[in-house]
Design a protein around this motif. Sequence first.
Motif, PDB file in Angstrom:
ATOM      1  N   ASN A  34       0.837  -1.197   0.000  1.00 39.15           N
ATOM      2  CA  ASN A  34       0.000   0.000   0.000  1.00 39.15           C
ATOM      3  C   ASN A  34       0.871   1.246   0.000  1.00 39.15           C
ATOM      4  O   ASN A  34       1.821   1.354   0.800  1.00 39.15           O
ATOM      5  N   PHE A  35       0.562   2.170  -0.865  1.00 40.09           N
ATOM      6  CA  PHE A  35       1.186   3.490  -0.900  1.00 40.09           C
ATOM      7  C   PHE A  35       0.141   4.485  -0.415  1.00 40.09           C
ATOM      8  O   PHE A  35      -0.944   4.569  -0.985  1.00 40.09           O
ATOM      9  N   VAL A  36       0.431   5.217   0.651  1.00 40.11           N
ATOM     10  CA  VAL A  36      -0.551   6.107   1.259  1.00 40.11           C
ATOM     11  C   VAL A  36      -0.029   7.535   1.252  1.00 40.11           C
ATOM     12  O   VAL A  36       1.038   7.811   1.800  1.00 40.11           O
ATOM     13  N   SER A  37      -0.782   8.424   0.633  1.00 39.19           N
ATOM     14  CA  SER A  37      -0.485   9.851   0.705  1.00 39.19           C
ATOM     15  C   SER A  37      -1.238  10.456   1.882  1.00 39.19           C
ATOM     16  O   SER A  37      -2.374  10.071   2.169  1.00 39.19           O
ATOM     17  N   ASP A  38      -0.602  11.403   2.579  1.00 35.68           N
ATOM     18  CA  ASP A  38      -1.217  12.071   3.737  1.00 35.68           C
ATOM     19  C   ASP A  38      -1.649  11.068   4.806  1.00 35.68           C
ATOM     20  O   ASP A  38      -2.749  11.145   5.359  1.00 35.68           O
ATOM     21  N   TYR A  39      -0.782  10.129   5.101  1.00 38.06           N
ATOM     22  CA  TYR A  39      -1.026   9.146   6.161  1.00 38.06           C
ATOM     23  C   TYR A  39      -1.145   9.877   7.500  1.00 38.06           C
ATOM     24  O   TYR A  39      -0.343  10.769   7.812  1.00 38.06           O
ATOM     25  N   ILE A  40      -2.143   9.530   8.302  1.00 36.09           N
ATOM     26  CA  ILE A  40      -2.367  10.191   9.590  1.00 36.09           C
ATOM     27  C   ILE A  40      -1.689   9.394  10.690  1.00 36.09           C
ATOM     28  O   ILE A  40      -1.937   8.198  10.848  1.00 36.09           O
ATOM     29  N   GLN A  41      -0.832  10.080  11.462  1.00 34.10           N
ATOM     30  CA  GLN A  41      -0.077   9.410  12.514  1.00 34.10           C
ATOM     31  C   GLN A  41       0.033  10.321  13.723  1.00 34.10           C
ATOM     32  O   GLN A  41       0.130  11.543  13.593  1.00 34.10           O
ATOM     33  N   GLY A  42      -0.003   9.749  14.915  1.00 35.36           N
ATOM     34  CA  GLY A  42       0.231  10.515  16.130  1.00 35.36           C
ATOM     35  C   GLY A  42       1.709  10.835  16.261  1.00 35.36           C
ATOM     36  O   GLY A  42       2.548   9.933  16.272  1.00 35.36           O
ATOM     37  N   THR A  43       2.035  12.104  16.339  1.00 37.26           N
ATOM     38  CA  THR A  43       3.436  12.531  16.456  1.00 37.26           C
ATOM     39  C   THR A  43       3.587  13.456  17.655  1.00 37.26           C
ATOM     40  O   THR A  43       2.660  14.195  18.014  1.00 37.26           O
ATOM     41  N   PRO A  44       4.750  13.429  18.313  1.00 38.01           N
ATOM     42  CA  PRO A  44       4.937  14.248  19.523  1.00 38.01           C
ATOM     43  C   PRO A  44       4.984  15.733  19.188  1.00 38.01           C
ATOM     44  O   PRO A  44       5.503  16.140  18.159  1.00 38.01           O
ATOM     45  N   ILE A  45       4.400  16.526  20.090  1.00 40.12           N
ATOM     46  CA  ILE A  45       4.445  17.973  19.961  1.00 40.12           C
ATOM     47  C   ILE A  45       5.184  18.537  21.173  1.00 40.12           C
ATOM     48  O   ILE A  45       5.533  17.802  22.100  1.00 40.12           O
TER      49      ILE A  45
END
Length: 199
Positions: free
Chosen positions: A21-32
């Motif tokens: 699978n190739f995913v554009s704009d994949y949503i992931q939890g990232t640290p802020i």
Amino acid sequence: VALTGDWHGPRWQVKVTPFYNFVSDYIQGTPIARLDPTGQPVLQFQNVDRADLYGVDALARYAFNEHFALRGTLSYVRGINRDNDDNLYRLAPLHGTVGFDHRWQGWESTIEVVLVNEQNQVAAYNNEPRTPGYALLNLRTGYTFRDRFTVQVALENVTDERYAEHLGGINRVLGSDVGVGERIPGAGRFVYAMASVRY
């Protein structure tokens, strides 16, 4: 893209599905730039420009006769964040099951082993902790009355294995029996019963 191969005979089957699978704009939890009360970084959903996920799902079954059968499943997925070539966050490790099934008249019983590999392909960017592998033994039996009413009893995690699922939660509560930052353990040995009606 996925391709499935299905080979089978009167008493056996092998089915394998590799995928990519190739995913554009994949949503992931990232640290802020903010910490929670326990000092852990707060995660926020953000879009990754590109992510690649590939792996395989497989199953196999062999019937010795009309009463006994052996079956197994296997699942593996690998994910890469192409923004930084890091592993994707929160992906299950290689895992599968092996089961020995018995059917006789209205009875159906199963001895099942769940096998989960260690997960060391973790997201360094998210400081994701690794998890060790484990194996669980489950026993189930049930009886169907008049092809409609089924009663089942099961004993899960027979050996009372202590384990933590990689996709399980991480404790962020102070004063708990589970340390802050540790994964919440999976269920210990337990028994359940269920009944169902088919109509």
